[in-house]
Motif scaffolding. Structure first.
Motif, PDB file in Angstrom:
ATOM      1  N   THR A   1      25.705   0.476  20.810  1.00  0.00           N
ATOM      2  CA  THR A   1      25.902   2.091  20.486  1.00  0.00           C
ATOM      3  C   THR A   1      25.272   2.552  19.740  1.00  0.00           C
ATOM      4  N   ALA A   2      25.138   3.812  19.559  1.00  0.00           N
ATOM      5  CA  ALA A   2      24.167   4.888  18.958  1.00  0.00           C
ATOM      6  C   ALA A   2      25.039   6.177  18.576  1.00  0.00           C
ATOM      7  N   ARG A   3      24.861   6.569  17.214  1.00  0.00           N
ATOM      8  CA  ARG A   3      25.485   7.459  16.866  1.00  0.00           C
ATOM      9  C   ARG A   3      24.441   8.809  16.279  1.00  0.00           C
ATOM     10  N   THR A   4      24.602   9.946  16.735  1.00  0.00           N
ATOM     11  CA  THR A   4      23.429  10.723  16.628  1.00  0.00           C
ATOM     12  C   THR A   4      23.676  11.500  15.070  1.00  0.00           C
ATOM     13  N   ARG A   5      24.978  11.398  14.592  1.00  0.00           N
ATOM     14  CA  ARG A   5      25.241  12.126  13.232  1.00  0.00           C
ATOM     15  C   ARG A   5      25.106  11.041  12.165  1.00  0.00           C
ATOM     16  N   ALA A   6      24.902  11.657  10.980  1.00  0.00           N
ATOM     17  CA  ALA A   6      24.732  10.813   9.937  1.00  0.00           C
ATOM     18  C   ALA A   6      25.898  10.093   9.429  1.00  0.00           C
ATOM     19  N   GLY A   7      25.749   9.037   8.859  1.00  0.00           N
ATOM     20  CA  GLY A   7      26.761   7.873   8.514  1.00  0.00           C
ATOM     21  C   GLY A   7      27.204   7.184   9.103  1.00  0.00           C
ATOM     22  N   ILE A   8      27.515   5.817   8.639  1.00  0.00           N
ATOM     23  CA  ILE A   8      27.882   4.740   9.471  1.00  0.00           C
ATOM     24  C   ILE A   8      29.546   4.927   9.636  1.00  0.00           C
ATOM     25  N   ARG A   9      29.899   4.793  10.863  1.00  0.00           N
ATOM     26  CA  ARG A   9      31.265   5.173  11.167  1.00  0.00           C
ATOM     27  C   ARG A   9      31.963   3.349  12.070  1.00  0.00           C
ATOM     28  N   ALA A  10      33.179   3.389  11.809  1.00  0.00           N
ATOM     29  CA  ALA A  10      33.767   2.033  12.307  1.00  0.00           C
ATOM     30  C   ALA A  10      34.648   2.351  13.667  1.00  0.00           C
ATOM     31  N   THR A  11      34.664   3.871  14.084  1.00  0.00           N
ATOM     32  CA  THR A  11      35.396   3.977  15.359  1.00  0.00           C
ATOM     33  C   THR A  11      34.629   4.459  16.464  1.00  0.00           C
TER      34      THR A  11
END
Length: 122
Positions: free
Chosen positions: A95-105
């Motif tokens: 998966t990839a997240r475009t916003r900053a910061g690691i998240r676990a959700t």
């Protein structure tokens, strides 16, 4: 588009390396992660890696056994899994997240690849 591969059948105590190749856009500035879903269970966070300083985060259940890494030049993220246990059996999703910061959700991530099945036999 994210494409995960590298899953398979392995005995307990063995190792596997999953890869996730990104295409269609540059993911080098995104947070990349792995989630997994075991039969009859909800999808859960496994690991994630930020870009830049390559900070990482892991689920407690895999700390010390799994290592996430990335090669931005190849637009690829890896999950090295060592000392595998039967309870690691699951479909693993990149998966990839475009916003900053690691998240676990799950809801914090924007792009998902198809899963790759990891089966650990006892």
């Amino acid at each position: 588009q994210l494409q995960a591969f590298g899953g398979g059948l392995v005995q307990a105590g063995g190792s596997l390396r999953l890869s996730c190749a990104a295409s269609g856009r540059t993911f080098s500035s995104y947070v990349m992660g792995w989630f997994r879903q075991a039969p009859g269970k909800e999808r859960e966070f496994v690991a994630a890696i930020n870009w830049g300083v390559f900070s990482t985060d892991y689920a407690d259940s895999v700390k010390g056994r799994f290592t996430i890494s990335r090669d931005n030049a190849k637009n690829t993220v890896y999950l090295q899994m060592n000392s595998l246990k039967p309870e690691d059996t699951a479909v693993y999703y990149c998966t990839a997240r475009t916003r900053a910061g690691i998240r676990a959700t799950m809801s914090e991530y924007d792009y998902w690849g198809q899963g790759t099945l990891v089966t650990v036999s006892s």
